[in-house]
Design an enzyme around this catalytic site. Structure first.
Site, PDB file in Angstrom:
ATOM      1  N   SER A  65      12.434 -45.515 -14.713  1.00  0.00           N
ATOM      2  CA  SER A  65      11.615 -45.183 -15.887  1.00  0.00           C
ATOM      3  C   SER A  65      10.528 -44.206 -15.443  1.00  0.00           C
ATOM      4  O   SER A  65      10.219 -44.118 -14.253  1.00  0.00           O
ATOM      5  CB  SER A  65      10.950 -46.466 -16.408  1.00  0.00           C
ATOM      6  OG  SER A  65      10.041 -46.171 -17.445  1.00  0.00           O
ATOM      7  N   TYR A 102       5.554 -54.447 -15.148  1.00  0.00           N
ATOM      8  CA  TYR A 102       6.741 -53.634 -15.441  1.00  0.00           C
ATOM      9  C   TYR A 102       6.752 -52.383 -14.557  1.00  0.00           C
ATOM     10  O   TYR A 102       7.776 -52.049 -13.950  1.00  0.00           O
ATOM     11  CB  TYR A 102       6.756 -53.256 -16.924  1.00  0.00           C
ATOM     12  CG  TYR A 102       7.943 -52.390 -17.307  1.00  0.00           C
ATOM     13  CD1 TYR A 102       9.229 -52.914 -17.350  1.00  0.00           C
ATOM     14  CD2 TYR A 102       7.770 -51.035 -17.627  1.00  0.00           C
ATOM     15  CE1 TYR A 102      10.317 -52.117 -17.699  1.00  0.00           C
ATOM     16  CE2 TYR A 102       8.861 -50.236 -17.979  1.00  0.00           C
ATOM     17  CZ  TYR A 102      10.122 -50.777 -18.015  1.00  0.00           C
ATOM     18  OH  TYR A 102      11.199 -49.989 -18.343  1.00  0.00           O
TER      19      TYR A 102
HETATM   20  P1  NAP Z   1      17.548 -52.837 -24.687  1.00  0.00           P
HETATM   21  O1  NAP Z   1      18.046 -52.136 -25.888  1.00  0.00           O
HETATM   22  O2  NAP Z   1      16.655 -54.009 -24.848  1.00  0.00           O
HETATM   23  O3  NAP Z   1      18.802 -53.217 -23.783  1.00  0.00           O
HETATM   24  C1  NAP Z   1      18.667 -53.919 -22.583  1.00  0.00           C
HETATM   25  C2  NAP Z   1      19.959 -54.588 -22.208  1.00  0.00           C
HETATM   26  O4  NAP Z   1      19.763 -55.289 -20.965  1.00  0.00           O
HETATM   27  C3  NAP Z   1      20.381 -55.636 -23.243  1.00  0.00           C
HETATM   28  O5  NAP Z   1      21.775 -55.626 -23.384  1.00  0.00           O
HETATM   29  C4  NAP Z   1      19.885 -56.923 -22.614  1.00  0.00           C
HETATM   30  O6  NAP Z   1      20.587 -58.059 -23.005  1.00  0.00           O
HETATM   31  C5  NAP Z   1      20.144 -56.640 -21.143  1.00  0.00           C
HETATM   32  N1  NAP Z   1      19.390 -57.568 -20.322  1.00  0.00           N
HETATM   33  C6  NAP Z   1      18.051 -57.704 -20.231  1.00  0.00           C
HETATM   34  N2  NAP Z   1      17.745 -58.708 -19.406  1.00  0.00           N
HETATM   35  C7  NAP Z   1      18.924 -59.228 -18.964  1.00  0.00           C
HETATM   36  C8  NAP Z   1      19.286 -60.275 -18.089  1.00  0.00           C
HETATM   37  N3  NAP Z   1      18.358 -61.053 -17.486  1.00  0.00           N
HETATM   38  N4  NAP Z   1      20.596 -60.519 -17.857  1.00  0.00           N
HETATM   39  C9  NAP Z   1      21.537 -59.766 -18.466  1.00  0.00           C
HETATM   40  N5  NAP Z   1      21.266 -58.760 -19.307  1.00  0.00           N
HETATM   41  C10 NAP Z   1      19.974 -58.493 -19.550  1.00  0.00           C
HETATM   42  O7  NAP Z   1      16.696 -51.830 -23.769  1.00  0.00           O
HETATM   43  P2  NAP Z   1      17.004 -50.363 -23.199  1.00  0.00           P
HETATM   44  O8  NAP Z   1      15.917 -49.486 -23.656  1.00  0.00           O
HETATM   45  O9  NAP Z   1      18.419 -49.962 -23.442  1.00  0.00           O
HETATM   46  O10 NAP Z   1      16.751 -50.628 -21.638  1.00  0.00           O
HETATM   47  C11 NAP Z   1      17.734 -50.383 -20.630  1.00  0.00           C
HETATM   48  C12 NAP Z   1      17.020 -50.003 -19.338  1.00  0.00           C
HETATM   49  O11 NAP Z   1      16.266 -48.812 -19.547  1.00  0.00           O
HETATM   50  C13 NAP Z   1      16.014 -51.043 -18.846  1.00  0.00           C
HETATM   51  O12 NAP Z   1      16.121 -51.156 -17.442  1.00  0.00           O
HETATM   52  C14 NAP Z   1      14.655 -50.447 -19.223  1.00  0.00           C
HETATM   53  O13 NAP Z   1      13.634 -50.894 -18.351  1.00  0.00           O
HETATM   54  C15 NAP Z   1      14.955 -48.973 -19.047  1.00  0.00           C
HETATM   55  N6  NAP Z   1      14.087 -48.044 -19.763  1.00  0.00           N
HETATM   56  C16 NAP Z   1      13.914 -48.136 -21.121  1.00  0.00           C
HETATM   57  C17 NAP Z   1      13.055 -47.244 -21.765  1.00  0.00           C
HETATM   58  C18 NAP Z   1      12.808 -47.295 -23.237  1.00  0.00           C
HETATM   59  O14 NAP Z   1      11.855 -46.624 -23.704  1.00  0.00           O
HETATM   60  N7  NAP Z   1      13.601 -47.997 -24.030  1.00  0.00           N
HETATM   61  C19 NAP Z   1      12.394 -46.250 -21.033  1.00  0.00           C
HETATM   62  C20 NAP Z   1      12.588 -46.182 -19.649  1.00  0.00           C
HETATM   63  C21 NAP Z   1      13.438 -47.079 -19.030  1.00  0.00           C
HETATM   64  P3  NAP Z   1      19.968 -59.046 -24.141  1.00  0.00           P
HETATM   65  O15 NAP Z   1      20.395 -58.455 -25.425  1.00  0.00           O
HETATM   66  O16 NAP Z   1      20.581 -60.344 -23.844  1.00  0.00           O
HETATM   67  O17 NAP Z   1      18.470 -59.051 -23.978  1.00  0.00           O
END
Ligand code: NAP
Length: 244
Positions: free
Chosen positions: A141, A154
């Protein structure tokens, strides 16, 4: 097809960035191992994408648990015999001032965002080394490069992902294995949950969409084998601030 018959493991593939990457990889001919906690998300993925059964497996479970990590590795090797691409994407954030933060949230964030990534990578590495090839994409990130108030824990997890990725890149290049840290800015996903203290400060449609990050992931995996982009910073071009 850019990923024809490549075996790709994607964590956190139930929604958001992971799901978009899975959809894009499927279109590009990859065989997929998708992991996430919620079985219903897999049913939806099947309904929406209609993948061939022989090209996909779903491994549900909480990735912060060692048993889930071992299950993902065992089932991948049993079904496909190898792994070409590992996308360590599962992650989440709980945002608060450090003084008000809870130890259980600290542990859960580190166990999911860092420890699971470490365990899964360590478990798959012998298979990549054997093939003398592979790509590991770690979703870090912008928070892995800078800090912001309420994000201390985080940000610490994502700085850890950056440190691990940068060091591992040097360790693995001798085996033709690429390590790529992808650092997105704000992406409109369920990451910004209504119960979270961090809300999108820009209009949803003006920030990155999950498919934009998925394209960056695909790009990292499809460069010529002798080239690695070790870090990608992908930001919204023109985020429009929400007036409060
Ligand atoms: P998201 O829509 O919330 O998706 C996250 C996914 O990870 C969901 O399928 C979630 O499953 C799964 N997950 C979380 N904790 C888990 C666990 N303990 N075991 C198994 N699965 C788990 O969020 P996203 O934005 O796509 O995030 C994906 C990655 O991008 C993350 O690493 C986040 O830190 C990073 N990121 C996001 C952003 C942003 O602005 N969105 C920016 C920079 C980096 P559940 O549905 O069961 O929770």
């Amino acid at each position: 097809m850019k990923l024809l018959n490549k075996v790709a493991v994607i964590t956190g593939a139930g929604k958001g960035i992971g799901k978009s990457a899975a959809e894009l990889f499927l279109k590009e001919g990859a065989k997929l191992v998708l992991s996430s906690r919620n079985r219903r998300d897999f049913e939806l993925f099947e309904l929406e994408n209609n993948p061939k059964k022989e090209n996909i497996i779903f491994v549900p479970g909480d990735i912060s648990k060692v048993e889930t990590v071992n299950k993902i590795i065992d089932e991948t090797i049993y079904k496909f015999g190898r792994v070409d691409i590992l996308v360590n994407n599962a992650g989440f954030g709980v945002f608060d001032n450090l003084v008000d933060s809870k130890l259980e949230d600290f542990d859960a964030m580190f166990n999911t965002n860092v420890r699971a990534l470490y365990l899964l990578t360590r478990g798959f590495l012998p298979y990549m080394v054997k093939e003398n090839a592979g790509t590991i994409i770690n979703i870090a990130s912008i928070a892995g490069k800078q800090g912001f108030a309420t994000g201390s824990i985080y940000c610490a997890t994502k700085h850890a992902v950056m440190g691990l990725s940068r060091a591992l890149m040097f360790e693995l290049r001798q085996y033709n294995i690429r390590v790529v840290a992808v650092c997105p800015g704000s992406v409109a996903t369920d990451f910004f949950r209504s119960d979270s203290k961090t809300v999108l400060s820009s209009r949803k449609e003006s920030v990155l969409q999950a498919k934009d990050v998925a394209e960056s992931i695909l790009f990292s995996c499809t460069l010529p084998g002798n080239a690695t982009v070790s870090e990608i910073e992908v930001r919204p071009t023109n985020p429009i601030k929400v007036k409060r």
